[in-house]
Design a protein around this motif. Structure first.
Motif, PDB file in Angstrom:
ATOM      1  N   TYR A  50       0.823  -1.206   0.000  1.00  9.86           N
ATOM      2  CA  TYR A  50       0.000   0.000   0.000  1.00  9.86           C
ATOM      3  C   TYR A  50       0.860   1.260   0.000  1.00  9.86           C
ATOM      4  O   TYR A  50       0.383   2.344   0.246  1.00  9.86           O
ATOM      5  N   MET A  51       2.146   1.090  -0.241  1.00 10.71           N
ATOM      6  CA  MET A  51       3.130   2.159  -0.330  1.00 10.71           C
ATOM      7  C   MET A  51       3.427   2.804   1.032  1.00 10.71           C
ATOM      8  O   MET A  51       3.954   3.907   1.092  1.00 10.71           O
ATOM      9  N   ASN A  52       3.084   2.118   2.118  1.00 12.91           N
ATOM     10  CA  ASN A  52       3.503   2.582   3.435  1.00 12.91           C
ATOM     11  C   ASN A  52       4.995   2.332   3.538  1.00 12.91           C
ATOM     12  O   ASN A  52       5.493   1.274   3.133  1.00 12.91           O
ATOM     13  N   ILE A  53       5.724   3.297   4.092  1.00 14.51           N
ATOM     14  CA  ILE A  53       7.190   3.211   4.112  1.00 14.51           C
ATOM     15  C   ILE A  53       7.682   3.361   5.546  1.00 14.51           C
ATOM     16  O   ILE A  53       7.344   4.333   6.230  1.00 14.51           O
ATOM     17  N   SER A  54       8.473   2.385   5.991  1.00 13.69           N
ATOM     18  CA  SER A  54       9.149   2.471   7.288  1.00 13.69           C
ATOM     19  C   SER A  54      10.596   2.856   7.023  1.00 13.69           C
ATOM     20  O   SER A  54      11.262   2.233   6.197  1.00 13.69           O
ATOM     21  N   MET A  55      11.062   3.864   7.755  1.00 15.68           N
ATOM     22  CA  MET A  55      12.417   4.363   7.526  1.00 15.68           C
ATOM     23  C   MET A  55      13.160   4.465   8.853  1.00 15.68           C
ATOM     24  O   MET A  55      12.550   4.520   9.922  1.00 15.68           O
ATOM     25  N   SER A  56      14.489   4.509   8.777  1.00 14.77           N
ATOM     26  CA  SER A  56      15.310   4.694   9.980  1.00 14.77           C
ATOM     27  C   SER A  56      16.357   5.776   9.701  1.00 14.77           C
ATOM     28  O   SER A  56      16.637   6.097   8.544  1.00 14.77           O
ATOM     29  N   ASN A  57      16.936   6.305  10.791  1.00 13.74           N
ATOM     30  CA  ASN A  57      17.926   7.386  10.699  1.00 13.74           C
ATOM     31  C   ASN A  57      17.431   8.494   9.766  1.00 13.74           C
ATOM     32  O   ASN A  57      18.043   8.816   8.752  1.00 13.74           O
ATOM     33  N   VAL A  58      16.307   9.077  10.136  1.00 15.64           N
ATOM     34  CA  VAL A  58      15.592   9.999   9.272  1.00 15.64           C
ATOM     35  C   VAL A  58      15.865  11.451   9.622  1.00 15.64           C
ATOM     36  O   VAL A  58      15.963  11.823  10.792  1.00 15.64           O
ATOM     37  N   CYS A  59      15.951  12.255   8.571  1.00 16.53           N
ATOM     38  CA  CYS A  59      16.020  13.716   8.694  1.00 16.53           C
ATOM     39  C   CYS A  59      14.732  14.244   8.084  1.00 16.53           C
ATOM     40  O   CYS A  59      14.516  14.140   6.872  1.00 16.53           O
ATOM     41  N   TYR A  60      13.857  14.796   8.928  1.00 12.42           N
ATOM     42  CA  TYR A  60      12.566  15.316   8.492  1.00 12.42           C
ATOM     43  C   TYR A  60      12.704  16.820   8.312  1.00 12.42           C
ATOM     44  O   TYR A  60      13.124  17.533   9.222  1.00 12.42           O
ATOM     45  N   LYS A  61      12.379  17.294   7.136  1.00 19.05           N
ATOM     46  CA  LYS A  61      12.499  18.726   6.848  1.00 19.05           C
ATOM     47  C   LYS A  61      11.123  19.276   6.482  1.00 19.05           C
ATOM     48  O   LYS A  61      10.508  18.815   5.514  1.00 19.05           O
ATOM     49  N   SER A  62      10.647  20.227   7.267  1.00 14.84           N
ATOM     50  CA  SER A  62       9.337  20.801   6.995  1.00 14.84           C
ATOM     51  C   SER A  62       9.438  21.822   5.866  1.00 14.84           C
ATOM     52  O   SER A  62      10.523  22.287   5.523  1.00 14.84           O
ATOM     53  N   TYR A  63       8.304  22.180   5.319  1.00 15.73           N
ATOM     54  CA  TYR A  63       8.285  23.155   4.215  1.00 15.73           C
ATOM     55  C   TYR A  63       8.765  24.525   4.675  1.00 15.73           C
ATOM     56  O   TYR A  63       9.157  25.349   3.875  1.00 15.73           O
ATOM     57  N   ARG A  64       8.781  24.750   5.988  1.00 18.48           N
ATOM     58  CA  ARG A  64       9.275  26.018   6.530  1.00 18.48           C
ATOM     59  C   ARG A  64      10.783  26.009   6.746  1.00 18.48           C
ATOM     60  O   ARG A  64      11.373  27.010   7.111  1.00 18.48           O
ATOM     61  N   GLY A  65      11.376  24.824   6.560  1.00 23.80           N
ATOM     62  CA  GLY A  65      12.827  24.731   6.712  1.00 23.80           C
ATOM     63  C   GLY A  65      13.278  24.144   8.040  1.00 23.80           C
ATOM     64  O   GLY A  65      14.472  23.950   8.258  1.00 23.80           O
ATOM     65  N   ASN A  66      12.357  23.840   8.945  1.00 27.02           N
ATOM     66  CA  ASN A  66      12.713  23.228  10.230  1.00 27.02           C
ATOM     67  C   ASN A  66      13.167  21.790  10.005  1.00 27.02           C
ATOM     68  O   ASN A  66      12.523  21.033   9.281  1.00 27.02           O
ATOM     69  N   VAL A  67      14.266  21.421  10.632  1.00 27.95           N
ATOM     70  CA  VAL A  67      14.825  20.081  10.474  1.00 27.95           C
ATOM     71  C   VAL A  67      14.749  19.349  11.811  1.00 27.95           C
ATOM     72  O   VAL A  67      15.129  19.887  12.849  1.00 27.95           O
ATOM     73  N   THR A  68      14.250  18.101  11.761  1.00 28.01           N
ATOM     74  CA  THR A  68      14.160  17.256  12.951  1.00 28.01           C
ATOM     75  C   THR A  68      14.693  15.877  12.585  1.00 28.01           C
ATOM     76  O   THR A  68      14.382  15.353  11.509  1.00 28.01           O
ATOM     77  N   ASN A  69      15.486  15.288  13.488  1.00 25.47           N
ATOM     78  CA  ASN A  69      16.024  13.943  13.259  1.00 25.47           C
ATOM     79  C   ASN A  69      15.222  12.922  14.062  1.00 25.47           C
ATOM     80  O   ASN A  69      14.840  13.191  15.207  1.00 25.47           O
ATOM     81  N   PHE A  70      15.000  11.757  13.455  1.00 25.41           N
ATOM     82  CA  PHE A  70      14.279  10.662  14.096  1.00 25.41           C
ATOM     83  C   PHE A  70      15.056   9.369  13.893  1.00 25.41           C
ATOM     84  O   PHE A  70      15.681   9.169  12.847  1.00 25.41           O
ATOM     85  N   ASP A  71      14.990   8.477  14.901  1.00 25.90           N
ATOM     86  CA  ASP A  71      15.609   7.153  14.747  1.00 25.90           C
ATOM     87  C   ASP A  71      14.792   6.293  13.787  1.00 25.90           C
ATOM     88  O   ASP A  71      15.342   5.528  13.004  1.00 25.90           O
ATOM     89  N   SER A  72      13.476   6.397  13.888  1.00 20.73           N
ATOM     90  CA  SER A  72      12.607   5.657  12.973  1.00 20.73           C
ATOM     91  C   SER A  72      11.432   6.550  12.581  1.00 20.73           C
ATOM     92  O   SER A  72      11.047   7.455  13.329  1.00 20.73           O
ATOM     93  N   PHE A  73      10.876   6.275  11.427  1.00 21.51           N
ATOM     94  CA  PHE A  73       9.814   7.128  10.899  1.00 21.51           C
ATOM     95  C   PHE A  73       8.918   6.269  10.007  1.00 21.51           C
ATOM     96  O   PHE A  73       9.398   5.402   9.283  1.00 21.51           O
ATOM     97  N   PHE A  74       7.614   6.520  10.066  1.00 22.39           N
ATOM     98  CA  PHE A  74       6.654   5.782   9.244  1.00 22.39           C
ATOM     99  C   PHE A  74       5.884   6.771   8.393  1.00 22.39           C
ATOM    100  O   PHE A  74       5.353   7.757   8.902  1.00 22.39           O
ATOM    101  N   VAL A  75       5.846   6.515   7.087  1.00 18.26           N
ATOM    102  CA  VAL A  75       5.099   7.363   6.165  1.00 18.26           C
ATOM    103  C   VAL A  75       3.944   6.538   5.626  1.00 18.26           C
ATOM    104  O   VAL A  75       4.154   5.483   5.031  1.00 18.26           O
ATOM    105  N   GLN A  76       2.745   7.031   5.843  1.00 17.41           N
ATOM    106  CA  GLN A  76       1.576   6.350   5.305  1.00 17.41           C
ATOM    107  C   GLN A  76       1.517   6.589   3.804  1.00 17.41           C
ATOM    108  O   GLN A  76       1.769   7.699   3.324  1.00 17.41           O
ATOM    109  N   GLY A  77       1.203   5.551   3.053  1.00 20.63           N
ATOM    110  CA  GLY A  77       1.236   5.612   1.596  1.00 20.63           C
ATOM    111  C   GLY A  77       0.442   6.755   0.999  1.00 20.63           C
ATOM    112  O   GLY A  77       0.854   7.353   0.000  1.00 20.63           O
TER     113      GLY A  77
END
Length: 150
Positions: free
Chosen positions: A47-74
């Protein structure tokens, strides 16, 4: 982790097979809300759900947050960057071959079962014919005995 039949269908019959090829690689996933997630893809399901690790999340405003694990719903995925080291043609051919092999196995099982059934029926017909011949032979012998006695 085994996928359900519907998931397997989606993986083998859509471009999700390309995302399966990205498993284990570092890539960027663009989300529908303009944010991006960059990290190692651990798992992609049908269903295109994606599990990721060692993630750098960047918001559209430019804020950066690091996560050990991250799940993206398809449903939230806009675009997945396919790394250059992945040969897209080979990735798709791999899943096409898997599907073809699975179909061949099923066809062979069906063919074998049909042949077994046909053989069983033929044996039953031969057995019935033999029984009928024995019965006719017995009747003939009985008739011959009666004819000899008269």
């Amino acid at each position: 982790m085994a996928a359900a039949a519907r998931e397997n269908y989606y993986i083998k019959n859509t471009l999700i097979c390309l995302l399966k090829a990205v498993e284990g690689k570092v890539t960027t996933v663009e989300l529908r809300n303009e944010n991006t997630v960059t990290g190692r893809v651990d798992h992609v399901d049908g269903y295109m759900n994606i599990s990721m690790s060692n993630v750098c999340y960047k918001s559209y405003r430019g804020n950066v947050t690091n996560f050990d694990s991250f799940f993206v719903q398809g449903i939230n995925v806009r675009y997945v960057h396919i790394p250059d080291e992945i040969d897209m043609r080979k990735a798709m051919e791999k899943y096409i071959k898997l599907e073809s092999d699975a179909q061949n196995k099923v066809q062979k099982r069906i063919r074998d079962a049909a042949m077994k059934k046909i053989k069983k029926r033929q044996e039953a017909v031969l057995k019935a014919e033999k029984k009928q011949e024995e019965k006719e032979e017995t009747v003939k012998q009985s008739t011959d005995k009666v004819a000899d006695q008269t």
